[in-house]
Scaffold this motif. Structure first.
Motif: not given
Length: 560
Positions: A20, A69-71, A73, A78, A201, A203-204, A210
């Motif tokens: 991250f 988080l906006i992340k 894969e 993030a 955590v 994340s998308t 999000a």
């Protein structure tokens, strides 16, 4: 195609790792945790760890909550949608621990604060957490850099922003508390922090997803809001040389309105633009349907600011003018007592167009209060209200005559007849409207001079619902069916500025006047109630006359 959403429980050593690279987006609010939250966190952690009689691995694990988080894969980058307060505070805690350790242990903690790049792994030098731009350099210099805390403690607090003051205060608190522990105790605490403390955590890769996740996880609404996302979108679209100017306008409007009302403003803006119930998330409607139609600078200057200024005056009933201000503010106060806010978008739109024309505002707010009160009395459902106010918004934009009979601002003859029928019926039974109608009537009877700033206002019957046997009530109303026709009508109702007294409700008339309709030897502060005290008896004829007089007054108020 559905958006991939991942949720995994991770120990902090896996959170503050090369997986991250956290970044706080510009739309996030400043760091706001104070010593109270920092103290609660540290106290909890030390309590869960225990006194050292057991191995760290046997201590109770500690759950720190979730971060959103906006992340993607396959990349560590993030953007933090939710969780910046915890991530920032934990980073401060790690920095404090590092400063208190000997060199060997200190270097072990640095890897959780700073990522050292590795050419073979394709990584680069960077700090694990990057605050929003306004605080990024400060946080790096005084918290994340080694030896930065020494300089932080020497800074003049009066020269710092609120977020920087919070950073300094929490770092000082951690230094004071952890400084009292031995090296061994701090080492044990650090092991517990990194291995036994967990975050979920979530994340998308999609901003809209999000935001929906954040809204679900934070139903109470804590750190982030729709307006923060939109701020990022709008300000981010403005040339960098102008961003500071428009950020200041945005944040000033938010401060003036208050965070909660500022959030509501965007729902009103959406309604003004779309003139319909939402068909997507509000964020999506703004991004796809509203913002593309207008330049970001114009959105702030021509929409956000004038609408925000209008909403502030509408909410506070604080219009100022040399003419008609008192009347306009009185109408706004009555509007704000109605149990829905669907009237606000057309009020905002009209006010923003005519803020310097008090004569027009007086006429408009007289009629929109009439319309809103009428729909309120008729218990119009949300679809009917939105449909009606959507037509009114279109009429305002098209500059049609709002005072023509066919205007959506005007009550129809059918609506007027239904309102009169409701007011002339068993009003007490319609719980949600009875107090509003009676207060409106009472204000008129006092020539608009009455104020109603009481913690409790209740509606009471004069003729009781269930008179006692042998009472004077049964002499005046010997027929049960006839009595029932009078009990719940306006002519038999009064207002009290205290809670009801169940025992007093069935008093005979004279006793009720003396014991219940006075307060601390003073007459209760409602004209409707003082009128009753002037009566020597309470017969069907008295109620009928009072009913007729009250109905005529209400018909005059709302031109029925």
């Amino acid at each position: 195609m559905p958006v991939a959403i991942h949720a995994t429980e991770k120990a902090l050593l896996k959170v503050f790792s090369n997986d991250f690279a956290f970044s706080i987006p510009a739309y996030q609010r400043p760091y706001a945790w104070t010593k109270d939250q920092a103290s609660e966190l540290l106290t909890d952690l030390l309590s869960f760890l225990g006194d050292g009689s057991e191995a760290v691995t046997d201590a109770n694990p500690y759950f720190l909550g979730s971060i959103v988080l906006i992340k993607s894969e396959d990349a560590p980058k993030a953007d933090v949608v939710d969780g910046q307060q915890r991530l920032t505070t934990i980073t401060i805690l790690l920095s404090v621990l590092r400063s208190l350790f000997s060199e060997k242990n200190a270097s072990r903690l640095t890897k959780y604060i700073y990522q050292e790049g590795d050419e073979f792994e394709g990584t680069y030098d960077c700090y694990r957490l990057k605050l929003r731009e306004r605080d990024e350099d400060f946080f790096r210099s005084y918290v994340q850099c080694e030896n930065g805390l020494d300089k932080l403690c020497k800074l003049d607090t009066f020269q710092l922003s609120d977020s920087q003051k919070n950073i300094k205060a929490n770092a000082s608190y951690f230094l004071e508390q952890l400084g009292q522990l031995s090296e061994q105790q701090r080492s044990r605490f650090s092991q517990y922090l990194m291995t036994c403390c967990f975050l979920v955590v979530v994340s998308t890769p999609d901003l809209d997803s999000a935001y929906r996740i954040f809204s679900i996880l934070n139903a109470r609404g804590l750190d982030l809001s729709l307006s923060d996302f939109l701020k990022s979108e709008v300000i981010g679209s403005i040339p960098p040389s102008q961003q500071e100017k428009y950020t200041k306008i945005w944040e000033t409007e938010e401060e003036d309105l208050g965070r909660e009302k500022f959030q509501e403003l965007f729902a009103h803006i959406r309604m003004i633009d779309r003139k319909a119930k939402p068909r997507k998330t509000t964020l999506k409607e703004f991004r796809e349907d509203i913002l593309p139609k207008i330049e970001p600078q114009k959105f702030i200057e021509e929409v956000l600011k004038p609408y925000s200024d209008a909403l502030e005056i509408i909410n506070t009933a604080n219009y100022r003018s040399d003419k008609d201000a008192e009347m306009i503010n009185s109408l706004l106060r009555w509007l704000n007592q109605i149990d829905n806010f669907d009237w606000i978008p057309p009020a905002i739109l009209y006010f923003s167009k005519n803020s310097h024309a008090p004569d027009k505002l007086k006429q408009f707010f007289t009629d929109i209060e009439r319309l809103a009160a009428g729909l309120f009395i008729l218990r119009a459902d949300i679809n009917d209200r939105i449909g009606r106010y959507a037509k009114l918004l279109a009429a305002i934009e098209e500059n049609v005559d709002l005072y023509a009979l066919e205007s959506p601002l005007q009550l129809t003859p059918q609506e007027i007849n239904r309102i009169i029928k409701t007011l002339d019926g068993d009003l007490y039974q319609i719980k949600r409207i009875r107090q509003y109608v009676l207060l409106r009537l009472d204000s008129t009877l006092s020539q608009g001079e009455a104020t109603y700033d009481y913690p409790v206002i209740t509606v009471e019957h004069v003729l009781p619902q269930n008179p006692s046997e042998g009472s004077i009530w049964l002499e005046w109303f010997p027929n049960d069916e006839e009595r029932i026709q009078y009990v719940h009508r306006i002519g038999n109702l009064v207002l009290l500025s205290r809670k009801k007294n169940a025992e007093a409700q069935n008093y005979d008339f004279d006793k009720k006047k003396k014991k219940y309709f006075v307060s601390n030897t003073s007459i209760v502060p409602f004209v409707l109630t003082t009128q009753v005290l002037q009566q020597s008896e309470w017969t069907p004829a008295v109620i009928e006359q009072r009913q007729e007089d009250s109905l005529q007054s209400l018909r005059k108020i709302w031109r029925l």
